[in-house]
Design an enzyme around this catalytic site. Sequence first.
Site, PDB file in Angstrom:
ATOM      1  N   ASP A  96      36.938  36.702  37.501  1.00 40.27           N
ATOM      2  CA  ASP A  96      35.687  36.379  38.188  1.00 40.27           C
ATOM      3  C   ASP A  96      35.834  35.331  39.274  1.00 40.27           C
ATOM      4  OD1 ASP A  96      34.090  38.218  36.776  1.00 40.27           O
ATOM      5  OD2 ASP A  96      34.192  36.906  35.029  1.00 40.27           O
ATOM      6  N   HIS A 115      28.776  43.328  34.718  1.00 39.13           N
ATOM      7  CA  HIS A 115      29.473  43.439  35.996  1.00 39.13           C
ATOM      8  C   HIS A 115      29.710  44.908  36.355  1.00 39.13           C
ATOM      9  CE1 HIS A 115      31.330  39.249  35.120  1.00 39.13           C
ATOM     10  NE2 HIS A 115      30.537  39.105  36.164  1.00 39.13           N
ATOM     11  N   CYS A 164      39.132  41.565  33.170  1.00 39.40           N
ATOM     12  CA  CYS A 164      38.615  40.195  33.294  1.00 39.40           C
ATOM     13  C   CYS A 164      39.677  39.119  33.081  1.00 39.40           C
ATOM     14  CB  CYS A 164      37.501  39.959  32.277  1.00 39.40           C
ATOM     15  SG  CYS A 164      36.361  41.317  32.134  1.00 39.40           S
TER      16      CYS A 164
HETATM   17  C1  CIR Z   1      30.518  35.676  31.282  1.00 43.39           C
HETATM   18  O1  CIR Z   1      29.411  35.988  30.837  1.00 43.39           O
HETATM   19  O2  CIR Z   1      30.678  35.257  32.427  1.00 43.39           O
HETATM   20  C2  CIR Z   1      31.711  35.803  30.360  1.00 43.39           C
HETATM   21  N1  CIR Z   1      31.325  35.534  29.017  1.00 43.39           N
HETATM   22  C3  CIR Z   1      32.313  37.170  30.459  1.00 43.39           C
HETATM   23  C4  CIR Z   1      32.920  37.444  31.803  1.00 43.39           C
HETATM   24  C5  CIR Z   1      33.667  38.733  31.835  1.00 43.39           C
HETATM   25  N2  CIR Z   1      34.277  38.922  33.088  1.00 43.39           N
HETATM   26  C6  CIR Z   1      34.364  40.082  33.717  1.00 43.39           C
HETATM   27  O3  CIR Z   1      33.827  41.071  33.264  1.00 43.39           O
HETATM   28  N3  CIR Z   1      35.005  40.112  34.861  1.00 43.39           N
END
Ligand code: CIR
Length: 271
Positions: free
Chosen positions: A77, A171, A258
């Site tokens: 991210d 996402h 991720c």
């Molecule tokens: C969030 O809510 O930001 C994290 N718990 C999960 C992020 C997952 N990232 C992604 O799908 N790229």
Amino acid sequence: MLPQSEPTRRIRGTAITRGVSPNFAACELGHLARSPIDLGRASAQHQAYEDTLGRLGWSLVSLPASATHPDCVFVEDTAVVLDELAIVTRPGAVSRRGEVEVVAAALAELLPVVYLESPATLDGGDVLRLGRDLYVGRSARSSASGLAALAAQVEALGYRVIPVELRDCLHLKTAITAVNDTLLVVNPQWLDLAPFANFELVEVDPSEPFAANVLRLGEVVLTAAAYPRTIDRLAARGVAFEAIEVDEIAKAEGGLTCCSVLIPGRVLVDR
Ligand code: CIR
């Protein structure tokens, strides 16, 4: 027993990863109910993920976990990597904004880095790159100004930003990822498929809504072992895959893409 791919010695590029935070249980959640997380199990699954990337030819830059950033393991991210440069994002969740600095420093050793500025917000998990097209989810995390700021950085380099409408998922890459240049795996319930009309699509098995997040690692695609019916659909298309367990990490609403930032074709020379 699921089939395993052969190990490879070819170095494909660098994979930036980051350890699981001791405060992982305090992660952000968008659409999942909170459930207890076994930190030891999540860390073991993450170690196995890193080991798999290494075995499949990726040179790892494994950054230390942060106690103050519960979601730091989800490095995807924090950046969007293109051939020419990396764009460091401004994550949509306020608790995640401080994650970008150490990843940006690691990226800067490999390629030029630019930043998205306030008020833009964008999570790398919303950006699916297919050639020089960047499909970008309009999610709760990635704002209209985030998409505009990304476009402003990349259009002069010959990339297009193509917005995609999402529903009921965190996402874009929760809903769709690429197996190769022409074949995508998708949960059709969670997005507008019109922008993907020119691709072949494999739909997830309806009992496995989170199975659309697979990680393309060269000729091999990494899949989550928890989704055998969707794996069967990919296997029926001749997709070479390797399945690993990430169900403890998935409790924090993160998947396979991720947990890494991939920089194909670039490695640190003194490693
Ligand atoms: C969030 O809510 O930001 C994290 N718990 C999960 C992020 C997952 N990232 C992604 O799908 N790229």
